[in-house]
Design a protein around this motif. Structure first.
Motif, PDB file in Angstrom:
ATOM      1  N   LEU A   7       0.788  -1.222   0.095  1.00 14.69           N
ATOM      2  CA  LEU A   7       0.007   0.079   0.055  1.00 14.69           C
ATOM      3  C   LEU A   7       0.822   1.136  -0.053  1.00 14.69           C
ATOM      4  O   LEU A   7       1.918   1.285   0.578  1.00 14.69           O
ATOM      5  N   GLN A   8       0.481   2.179  -0.841  1.00 18.90           N
ATOM      6  CA  GLN A   8       1.139   3.620  -0.599  1.00 18.90           C
ATOM      7  C   GLN A   8       0.458   4.421   0.119  1.00 18.90           C
ATOM      8  O   GLN A   8      -0.984   4.684  -0.123  1.00 18.90           O
ATOM      9  N   PHE A   9       0.788   5.161   1.035  1.00 20.67           N
ATOM     10  CA  PHE A   9       0.095   6.280   2.016  1.00 20.67           C
ATOM     11  C   PHE A   9       0.518   7.693   1.262  1.00 20.67           C
ATOM     12  O   PHE A   9       1.573   7.790   1.144  1.00 20.67           O
ATOM     13  N   GLU A  10      -0.539   8.454   1.530  1.00 22.56           N
ATOM     14  CA  GLU A  10      -0.257   9.769   1.482  1.00 22.56           C
ATOM     15  C   GLU A  10      -0.958  10.680   2.532  1.00 22.56           C
ATOM     16  O   GLU A  10      -2.158  10.564   2.882  1.00 22.56           O
ATOM     17  N   LEU A  11      -0.109  11.476   3.373  1.00 24.72           N
ATOM     18  CA  LEU A  11      -0.568  12.279   4.397  1.00 24.72           C
ATOM     19  C   LEU A  11      -0.737  13.781   3.545  1.00 24.72           C
ATOM     20  O   LEU A  11       0.073  14.352   3.367  1.00 24.72           O
ATOM     21  N   ARG A  12      -1.971  14.092   3.679  1.00 24.53           N
ATOM     22  CA  ARG A  12      -2.493  15.559   3.215  1.00 24.53           C
ATOM     23  C   ARG A  12      -2.155  16.670   4.053  1.00 24.53           C
ATOM     24  O   ARG A  12      -2.146  16.507   5.382  1.00 24.53           O
ATOM     25  N   ALA A  13      -1.722  17.767   3.548  1.00 21.54           N
ATOM     26  CA  ALA A  13      -1.877  19.319   4.521  1.00 21.54           C
ATOM     27  C   ALA A  13      -2.889  19.113   5.431  1.00 21.54           C
ATOM     28  O   ALA A  13      -2.757  19.837   6.618  1.00 21.54           O
ATOM     29  N   ASP A  14      -4.077  18.858   5.142  1.00 25.37           N
ATOM     30  CA  ASP A  14      -5.194  18.853   6.043  1.00 25.37           C
ATOM     31  C   ASP A  14      -5.502  17.658   6.993  1.00 25.37           C
ATOM     32  O   ASP A  14      -6.532  17.785   8.019  1.00 25.37           O
ATOM     33  N   GLY A  15      -4.439  17.039   7.163  1.00 22.30           N
ATOM     34  CA  GLY A  15      -4.525  15.730   8.018  1.00 22.30           C
ATOM     35  C   GLY A  15      -5.280  14.597   7.544  1.00 22.30           C
ATOM     36  O   GLY A  15      -5.217  13.630   8.136  1.00 22.30           O
ATOM     37  N   THR A  16      -5.828  14.763   6.239  1.00 24.99           N
ATOM     38  CA  THR A  16      -6.390  13.474   5.753  1.00 24.99           C
ATOM     39  C   THR A  16      -5.165  12.264   5.324  1.00 24.99           C
ATOM     40  O   THR A  16      -4.069  12.686   4.688  1.00 24.99           O
ATOM     41  N   LEU A  17      -5.330  11.206   5.644  1.00 26.29           N
ATOM     42  CA  LEU A  17      -4.477  10.141   5.260  1.00 26.29           C
ATOM     43  C   LEU A  17      -5.137   9.203   3.987  1.00 26.29           C
ATOM     44  O   LEU A  17      -6.202   8.746   4.432  1.00 26.29           O
ATOM     45  N   GLU A  18      -4.561   9.265   3.045  1.00 26.99           N
ATOM     46  CA  GLU A  18      -4.907   8.279   1.834  1.00 26.99           C
ATOM     47  C   GLU A  18      -4.135   7.022   1.882  1.00 26.99           C
ATOM     48  O   GLU A  18      -2.792   7.274   1.888  1.00 26.99           O
ATOM     49  N   ALA A  19      -4.631   5.868   1.623  1.00 25.29           N
ATOM     50  CA  ALA A  19      -4.173   4.588   1.330  1.00 25.29           C
ATOM     51  C   ALA A  19      -4.535   3.883  -0.036  1.00 25.29           C
ATOM     52  O   ALA A  19      -5.797   4.162  -0.210  1.00 25.29           O
TER      53      ALA A  19
END
Length: 65
Positions: A34-46
Motif C-alpha cells: 500500500l502507498q500512503f499519502e498524508l495531506r496538509a489537511d491531516g487526511t491520510l489516503e491509502a
C-alpha cells in the motif's frame, strides 16, 4: 464506492489491521503493498501501490517485513 467509516485500532508496534470489508471491496491480498499519502489537511489516503497485482508473484511470506 460510497464513503464509509470503519475504525481500526493501532497496535503497540504501530500496526493496523485493515478491516475485512475494506480488504474485500478493494481485492487486497496478503503481500500487496500500500502507498500512503498524508495531506496538509491531516487526511491520510491509502491505496494499492502502482504496479501491484492482486497476488504478487513469489510472495510466500504473506507480505510480512
Amino acid at each position: 464506492m460510497t464513503d464509509e467509516q470503519i475504525s481500526a485500532k493501532l497496535s503497540t508496534k504501530g500496526r493496523v489491521t485493515i478491516p475485512g470489508a475494506i480488504r474485500e471491496k478493494l481485492s487486497l491480498r496478503p503481500g500487496n503493498r500500500l502507498q500512503f499519502e498524508l495531506r496538509a489537511d491531516g487526511t491520510l489516503e491509502a491505496r494499492l501501490a502502482t504496479g501491484e497485482s492482486a497476488v504478487p508473484a513469489g510472495s510466500g511470506d504473506g507480505g510480512q517485513e
